[in-house]
Enzyme design. Structure first.
Site, PDB file in Angstrom:
ATOM      1  N   ILE A 211      42.945  11.121  21.133  1.00  0.00           N
ATOM      2  CA  ILE A 211      43.928  11.509  22.133  1.00  0.00           C
ATOM      3  C   ILE A 211      43.611  12.933  22.561  1.00  0.00           C
ATOM      4  CG2 ILE A 211      46.368  11.757  22.672  1.00  0.00           C
ATOM      5  CD1 ILE A 211      45.444   8.873  21.958  1.00  0.00           C
ATOM      6  N   LYS A 212      43.365  13.112  23.856  1.00  0.00           N
ATOM      7  CA  LYS A 212      42.995  14.440  24.363  1.00  0.00           C
ATOM      8  C   LYS A 212      44.241  15.249  24.694  1.00  0.00           C
ATOM      9  CE  LYS A 212      39.266  15.161  26.957  1.00  0.00           C
ATOM     10  NZ  LYS A 212      38.267  15.036  28.058  1.00  0.00           N
ATOM     11  N   ILE A 213      44.272  16.460  24.150  1.00  0.00           N
ATOM     12  CA  ILE A 213      45.377  17.391  24.395  1.00  0.00           C
ATOM     13  C   ILE A 213      44.767  18.714  24.853  1.00  0.00           C
ATOM     14  CG2 ILE A 213      47.258  18.688  23.321  1.00  0.00           C
ATOM     15  CD1 ILE A 213      47.583  16.387  21.340  1.00  0.00           C
TER      16      ILE A 213
END
Length: 441
Positions: A211-213
């Site tokens: 999950i890209k944050i």
């Protein structure tokens, strides 16, 4: 269709036998590996021109738009295999579109993971008809436009995760990841980002999803909380050493707060952006205009990246880290992002070749991947001249370049760019729905 052209090199400082001109916006494309003979056989019907580089590899890359069909032919061994096997760097592909099976030749050619972002999906979905059937069904079932967007994205991510799962399994969760980003509208929303990450992880439901944050100040606490929930994270849009250190601390804090006895499946990469740094600093140097300033053009990004690797080595050592290792923790690998060359005067492998080292990832779009496979050299370079990197970094400061200001400006621009891509895609989907007469005005 993007075109590639040979360019002469304007200065000895960036001498290379050939380089590619930067690409303009184009339909999403996949790269397939074919023999040179096969490539020339196709050349008459394409707009591509092949650089006359003496390649160490008896293969070239054929760029094919996905709507034309898959690539399909088996790949030969390439320098991408050597990157991983000899130097411990994982080559990833910075692109994703349908048919996702077009990734298979890339995987055979040594690609070990995929990154995506709102701009990539904007190009993929707006330029292809491959999403129409699913989109039609979603809107007919009552989904609003944004909900439909996420279902399109989730399907691509799930399908790609399945293709890379063997690598994930073979490396015991060390590699084979596919990254998907939370909504860029949440870049200033700490809790909203945490909830979005948890939701996205749940709906994708694949062990090898990242999950890209974004590494914005409000999202640093989000990273810690998401890691603490046992969710693997790709931290994106890192432009400065200070923010990178905060990202590492968030990862370590999250692992410690997780309460897990086995940390081996909670992993992370820190996406440190490269070429955009030179794009901005080069403009500042040209404004200064002195010979010393002009001589530093094209050197800032790689120098800062080399110092980031030094910071990585320092932070992932010592008693605190060793305590986490005993629970199976894996280092948060540095991932080099923004690796395509924006200035055609520079070597086309400038943001790949000097950044090779163990426990790192290089995610490459079409241009950079093609260039490196064609004529890149595989050798450990990331820490081959740290003193020179320190000298460049300091010289830039002495000229009045404020690294903190550079990082802040690039972060703002990066977030804004992804927001625009996201909003543009939602507008495109709304228009597509209207054209299909699925949504009433």
């Amino acid at each position: 269709m993007a075109s590639l052209s040979k360019l002469s090199n304007p200065s000895p400082a960036v001498s290379l036998s050939s380089s590619f001109s930067p690409r303009s916006s184009h339909p999403n494309c996949l790269i397939g590996f074919r023999s040179i003979t096969h490539f020339h056989a196709k050349l008459s019907s394409s707009k591509l021109s092949l650089p006359t580089t003496n390649s160490a590899f008896n293969s070239s890359l054929l760029v094919r738009c996905s709507q034309v069909g898959g690539n399909g032919s088996p790949a030969k061994r390439t320098s991408l295999h050597d990157l991983y096997e000899k130097e411990g760097q994982s080559p990833w592909y910075d692109n994703l579109c349908r048919p996702v099976t077009d990734l298979l030749p890339l995987i055979e050619s040594g690609v070990r993971g995929v990154t995506s972002n709102p701009a990539i999906f904007q190009k993929a979905i707006s330029s292809s008809n491959a999403y129409n059937d699913q989109f039609r069904e979603l809107v007919q079932s009552g989904k609003d436009i944004e909900a439909a967007y996420w279902e399109l994205v989730v399907k691509d991510i799930q399908d790609a995760c399945k293709l890379f799962e063997p690598i994930y399994d073979q490396t015991n969760a060390g590699d084979g990841y596919v990254s998907v980003e939370v909504s860029p509208r949440l870049a200033d929303d700490t809790e909203g980002t945490v909830e979005a990450a948890k939701w996205l992880y749940k709906v994708v439901d694949r062990p090898n999803v990242y999950i890209k944050i974004p590494a914005t100040a409000p999202c640093i606490p989000s990273i810690q909380k998401v890691i603490a929930h046992g969710i693997s994270v790709n931290v994106t849009l890192i432009f400065s050493l200070a923010r990178y250190e905060a990202v590492i601390d968030a990862y370590l804090d999250g692992l410690e707060a997780s309460g897990l006895n086995d940390l081996s499946r909670v992993t992370s990469v820190a996406s440190f952006f490269v070429s955009r740094v030179d794009t901005l600093i080069d403009k500042l140097l040209e404004k200064i205009g002195t010979p010393e300033a002009l001589d530093l053009r094209g050197k800032a990004a790689v120098a800062q990246a080399a110092l980031a690797y030094q910071l990585y080595q320092k932070k992932f050592s010592g008693p605190r880290w060793e305590a986490l290792v005993k629970k199976g923790a894996k280092k948060q690998r540095l991932l080099w992002a923004s690796t395509s060359v924006k200035n055609p005067a520079y070597p086309d492998t400038l943001y790949v070749a000097p950044l090779i080292g163990p426990d790192t990832v290089s995610t490459m779009p079409d241009q950079a991947l093609q260039a490196f496979v064609d004529h890149g050299t595989v050798s450990r370079t990331i820490d081959s001249n740290v003193s020179e990197a320190e000298g460049i970094y300091s010289a830039l400061e002495k000229l009045g370049i404020d690294w903190s200001d550079v990082g802040t400006q690039l972060e703002v621009e990066g977030v804004d760019s992804f927001k625009k891509s996201f909003d543009s895609l939602l507008d495109t989907l709304q228009e597509k729905a209207n054209s299909l007469k699925l949504v009433s005005h």
